[in-house]
Design a protein around this motif. Structure first.
Motif, PDB file in Angstrom:
ATOM      1  N   ASP A 163       4.910  -1.627  -8.991  1.00  0.00           N
ATOM      2  CA  ASP A 163       5.207  -0.434  -8.205  1.00  0.00           C
ATOM      3  C   ASP A 163       6.656  -0.487  -7.724  1.00  0.00           C
ATOM      4  OD1 ASP A 163       5.461  -1.810  -5.704  1.00  0.00           O
ATOM      5  OD2 ASP A 163       3.301  -1.759  -5.428  1.00  0.00           O
ATOM      6  N   GLN A 165       8.233  -0.661  -4.823  1.00  0.00           N
ATOM      7  CA  GLN A 165       8.616  -1.692  -3.849  1.00  0.00           C
ATOM      8  C   GLN A 165       8.690  -3.069  -4.497  1.00  0.00           C
ATOM      9  OE1 GLN A 165       6.296   0.635  -2.934  1.00  0.00           O
ATOM     10  NE2 GLN A 165       6.859   1.436  -0.918  1.00  0.00           N
ATOM     11  N   PHE A 242      10.626   7.948  -3.011  1.00  0.00           N
ATOM     12  CA  PHE A 242       9.345   7.278  -2.832  1.00  0.00           C
ATOM     13  C   PHE A 242       9.483   6.105  -1.866  1.00  0.00           C
ATOM     14  CE2 PHE A 242       6.240   4.060  -3.953  1.00  0.00           C
ATOM     15  CZ  PHE A 242       5.067   4.781  -4.092  1.00  0.00           C
ATOM     16  N   LEU A 245      10.177   7.141   1.757  1.00  0.00           N
ATOM     17  CA  LEU A 245       9.007   7.698   2.436  1.00  0.00           C
ATOM     18  C   LEU A 245       7.942   6.647   2.736  1.00  0.00           C
ATOM     19  CD1 LEU A 245       8.537  11.020   0.442  1.00  0.00           C
ATOM     20  CD2 LEU A 245       9.339  10.792   2.799  1.00  0.00           C
ATOM     21  N   THR A 246       7.772   5.715   1.837  1.00  0.00           N
ATOM     22  CA  THR A 246       6.674   4.748   1.990  1.00  0.00           C
ATOM     23  C   THR A 246       7.118   3.417   2.572  1.00  0.00           C
ATOM     24  OG1 THR A 246       6.962   3.920  -0.271  1.00  0.00           O
ATOM     25  CG2 THR A 246       5.458   5.772   0.051  1.00  0.00           C
ATOM     26  N   GLY A 247       8.421   3.210   2.687  1.00  0.00           N
ATOM     27  CA  GLY A 247       8.917   1.968   3.240  1.00  0.00           C
ATOM     28  C   GLY A 247       9.311   0.970   2.172  1.00  0.00           C
ATOM     29  N   ARG A 251       3.875  -4.208  -0.612  1.00  0.00           N
ATOM     30  CA  ARG A 251       2.486  -3.845  -0.329  1.00  0.00           C
ATOM     31  C   ARG A 251       1.555  -4.770  -1.110  1.00  0.00           C
ATOM     32  NH1 ARG A 251       2.332   1.397   1.690  1.00  0.00           N
ATOM     33  NH2 ARG A 251       4.294   1.751   2.796  1.00  0.00           N
TER      34      ARG A 251
END
Length: 253
Positions: A163, A165, A242, A245-247, A251
């Motif tokens: 992903d 991140q 992306f 917005l999601t940091g 994750r």
């Protein structure tokens, strides 16, 4: 003048009547991130496998850290680390045990926790590899390439399937490895990744190197030829949106 740590001259690799690598020559400089790019079947994996001593060449000369591949393959193996696209680990061992296993194979003493800290996995030390997320497995796979304190590491499509991140985090790790003095050779099908990471790139097609330069100079040369994108290029892309917005935090599960 930058020192060459890998020198490939007139490398040929044939399989019967088929020639996968057609007399290519290039150099990799000490302390750079060097990208070997190309479509599937271009010959890049074969080229790297020959340099990694995993496959015999048909002809040509390869020098790695002043050692001739023909004369000192065992010595070359001791100074390189290889991370393959698909890595398999003993499923019954946790990360600490796996590191001790690899260290024993290399006959090296290593602090497993310190090594795991380098790849942000110290909290997973007692986990088995099958319990890791995709990004964690890739980071651990890269950690295993560092056990023998190599001068050169080879990374084969290290961010495939990750992903955004996890991908950006792995970019930072690769830069940190380069900044610590290790030369990095990477293959990837993500052109934005190559542009962000690589100091220089060789593009292969049909067994030949068709271009070798820095990403910036390649792009500038294309623009000078009159090339225009059909869509205006913006200062950010959708992946930036992306992550914003999601940091930026990982994750990992």
């Amino acid at each position: 003048m930058r020192k060459s740590i890998i020198s490939v001259k007139d490398l040929v690799k044939s399989y019967g009547d088929f020639t996968a690598v057609k007399s290519i020559s290039f150099e990799v400089y000490e302390g750079e991130i060097f990208g070997l790019l190309g479509p599937n079947g271009a010959g890049k994996s074969t080229t790297l496998e020959v340099i990694e001593t995993l496959r015999e060449k048909t002809s040509g000369t390869i020098i790695v850290d002043d050692m001739n591949l023909d004369d000192q393959p065992a010595a070359i193996k001791k100074i390189i680390g290889v991370q393959l696209q698909s890595s398999g680990f003993y499923p019954g061992l946790n990360l600490l045990e796996l590191i001790h296993l690899f260290a024993g194979l290399y006959n090296k003493k290593v602090d497993p926790i310190e090594l795991l800290k380098k790849v942000n996995l110290e909290d997973k030390a007692r986990c088995k590899s099958k319990e890791l997320s995709g990004g964690q497995r890739q980071r651990f796979s890269i950690a295993t390439t560092l056990i023998n304190q190599p001068k050169i590491i080879f990374l084969d499509e290290p961010t495939t399937g990750l992903d955004p991140q996890a991908r950006r985090n792995l970019w930072d790790l690769i830069r940190d490895i380069r900044d610590s003095g290790t030369t990095v050779i990477i293959t990837t099908h993500y052109m934005d990744e190559a542009e962000q990471l690589c100091d220089r790139i060789a593009i292969m097609d049909e067994g030949k190197i068709i271009k070798l330069d820095s990403p910036d100079r390649m792009i500038d040369e294309l623009l000078e030829s009159g090339f225009e994108r059909p869509k205006e290029v913006k200062a950010a892309n959708l992946e930036d949106v992306f992550i914003q917005l999601t940091g930026k935090d990982l994750r990992d599960e």
